[in-house]
Design an enzyme around this catalytic site. Structure first.
Site, short mmCIF file in Angstrom:
data_model
loop_
_atom_site.label_atom_id
_atom_site.label_comp_id
_atom_site.label_asym_id
_atom_site.label_seq_id
_atom_site.Cartn_x
_atom_site.Cartn_y
_atom_site.Cartn_z
N ASP A 1 1.08 -1.71 -0.10
CA ASP A 1 -0.42 -0.11 -0.21
C ASP A 1 0.90 1.63 0.17
OD1 ASP A 1 1.16 -0.09 2.70
OD2 ASP A 1 -0.69 -0.24 3.44
N GLU B 1 -0.22 -8.68 -1.57
CA GLU B 1 -0.68 -8.58 -0.21
C GLU B 1 -1.88 -7.54 -0.60
OE1 GLU B 1 0.98 -7.35 3.79
OE2 GLU B 1 0.64 -5.17 2.86
N GLU C 1 -2.26 5.09 3.19
CA GLU C 1 -2.10 3.42 2.81
C GLU C 1 -3.67 3.58 2.04
OE1 GLU C 1 1.60 5.03 4.91
OE2 GLU C 1 -1.10 5.13 4.80
N HIS D 1 4.86 4.49 13.99
CA HIS D 1 5.20 5.68 13.38
C HIS D 1 4.34 6.12 12.16
CE1 HIS D 1 4.45 1.74 10.60
NE2 HIS D 1 4.69 2.27 9.71
N ARG E 1 1.15 8.09 10.14
CA ARG E 1 0.89 9.07 9.91
C ARG E 1 0.21 9.69 10.81
NH1 ARG E 1 3.74 11.34 5.40
NH2 ARG E 1 5.09 10.01 4.16
N HIS F 1 11.33 5.12 15.02
CA HIS F 1 11.83 5.92 13.93
C HIS F 1 12.16 6.99 13.56
CE1 HIS F 1 9.49 6.20 9.69
NE2 HIS F 1 9.49 5.10 9.23
#
Length: 374
Positions: A99, A121, A135, A216, A218, A248
């Site tokens: 993604d 996936e 994503e 991590h 967003r 991260h």
């Protein structure tokens, strides 16, 4: 012998590389295929670690990572850069995974050239276009025109069917991350030095239950990260636990975690781990606190419960199976659910022994055969 099928695998981030390298190995070893690899460098250092460990030398490296790059600038550079590679290679198939911006742009550049796309996936859906962001939309875009959809689970396959994807192109394969985890575990057994750098922390925290942490996403930047940091600080106040947190590289993560958690005796803020050391962390931890997608699949393979610090997940199979639990980013909820697992043996056993719904480590073989017969 017939002409080999030319496959161009396109990826650019550390998670993609982990989930892709077993497939690249298999394609390289199969005479039915001419396997080529293009990496975008969307992640740089973390991507290179996986490439080195897996022994993969890309045929094309776009090296597109830039500090604080906007998503639209990254996407534009990916489309044009990958487009040039496609024009040079002229593959029979393009294969992308997951993604990311690299996956979406690679698939779109192939579509513009009428090159068929295979999506590893495929079919993961949270149902919320802002969680995970961006994503969820990236994955939907690829799913709208891919010719082959390698769904890790029946749930993912059914999501594709609800979107009117042709069932003939959907293959339930399991997730290649389990293949990768089996491979790296075997490598560590043969070469223990691959994952020896956590030994000092293991000694320091001897006798304590280790909780692994990753964060991590967003959509958690800002208030979400602050809630996660608050929860970690409160959990670490227990004298029977220690937290190992590979932080991260994104400054939106580092700034908050360093400010809130530095100096705590029971919290080790460390640099991001390469793949063997992350597999080692999964092995030695009692449970994982994460907002990652892949960890929701990997940790259950080693019998480790996962508390998912997100409001939604595109991997509901883990929640349904009992290997994972959504806890969001509210510190009170994270602390409560973590303490429940630490203090209630039955609750812990129920999660740790639940069946992992994400695969049996044979996903790559199924993907290769589907590509060979497409």
């Amino acid at each position: 012998m017939s002409t080999p099928i030319k496959i161009l695998s396109i990826f650019g981030t550390r998670p993609e590389a982990i989930k892709f390298f077993p497939l690249v190995h298999a394609l390289d070893a199969d005479e039915r295929f001419d396997s080529r690899v293009c990496v975008s460098g969307q992640h740089r250092g973390m991507l290179d670690q996986v490439l080195e460990i897996a022994g993969i030398v890309p045929h094309h490296d776009l090296d597109l990572m830039q500090p604080d790059q906007t998503l639209d600038a990254l996407t534009a550079n990916l489309l044009t850069g990958i487009g040039q590679v496609l024009d040079e290679e002229k593959p029979d198939w393009v294969v992308v995974q997951g993604d990311t911006a690299t996956a979406m742009s690679g698939a779109l550049a192939a579509y513009y050239r009428k090159i068929p796309v295979a999506h590893v996936e495929a079919g993961l859906r949270s149902g919320n276009i802002h969680h995970p962001w961006p994503e969820e939309v990236n994955r939907k875009i690829v799913g709208s025109f891919a010719a082959l959809h390698f769904a890790p689970t029946e749930t993912a396959a059914n999501a594709l069917k609800r979107e009117a994807v042709d069932p003939a192109g959907i293959h339930v394969t399991g997730n290649t991350v389990i293949d990768a985890l089996h491979w790296i575990t075997g490598e560590i057994e043969k070469k223990p030095d691959l994952a020896s750098n956590l030994a000092e922390l293991e000694t320091r925290f001897a006798g304590k239950r280790i909780i692994g942490v990753t964060s991590h996403r967003r959509e958690n930047f800002g208030g979400g990260m602050e809630g996660i940091a608050d929860a970690i600080r409160r959990i670490a106040a227990r004298d029977d636990v220690a937290m190992i947190f590979p932080v991260h590289l994104n400054p939106n993560v580092r700034k908050i975690m360093n400010a809130e958690l530095s100096g705590l005796d029971n919290v080790a803020l460390i640099e991001p781990l390469d793949y063997p050391h992350f597999a080692r962390l999964l092995d030695i931890c009692t449970l994982m606190l994460t907002d990652s997608g892949g960890v929701q699949e990997e940790a259950p393979a080693l019998g480790k419960p996962v508390l998912v610090m997100r409001e939604t997940t595109e991997r509901p199979e883990g929640v349904e199976a009992g290997t994972a639990k959504l806890v969001g980013t509210d510190a009170d909820v994270i602390v409560r659910e973590c303490n429940h697992l630490l203090d209630n043996e039955a609750a812990y056993a129920a999660m740790s022994k639940a069946h992992n719904p994400f695969g049996d480590g044979q996903s790559v073989g199924r993907i290769v055969e589907a590509l060979a017969s497409a």
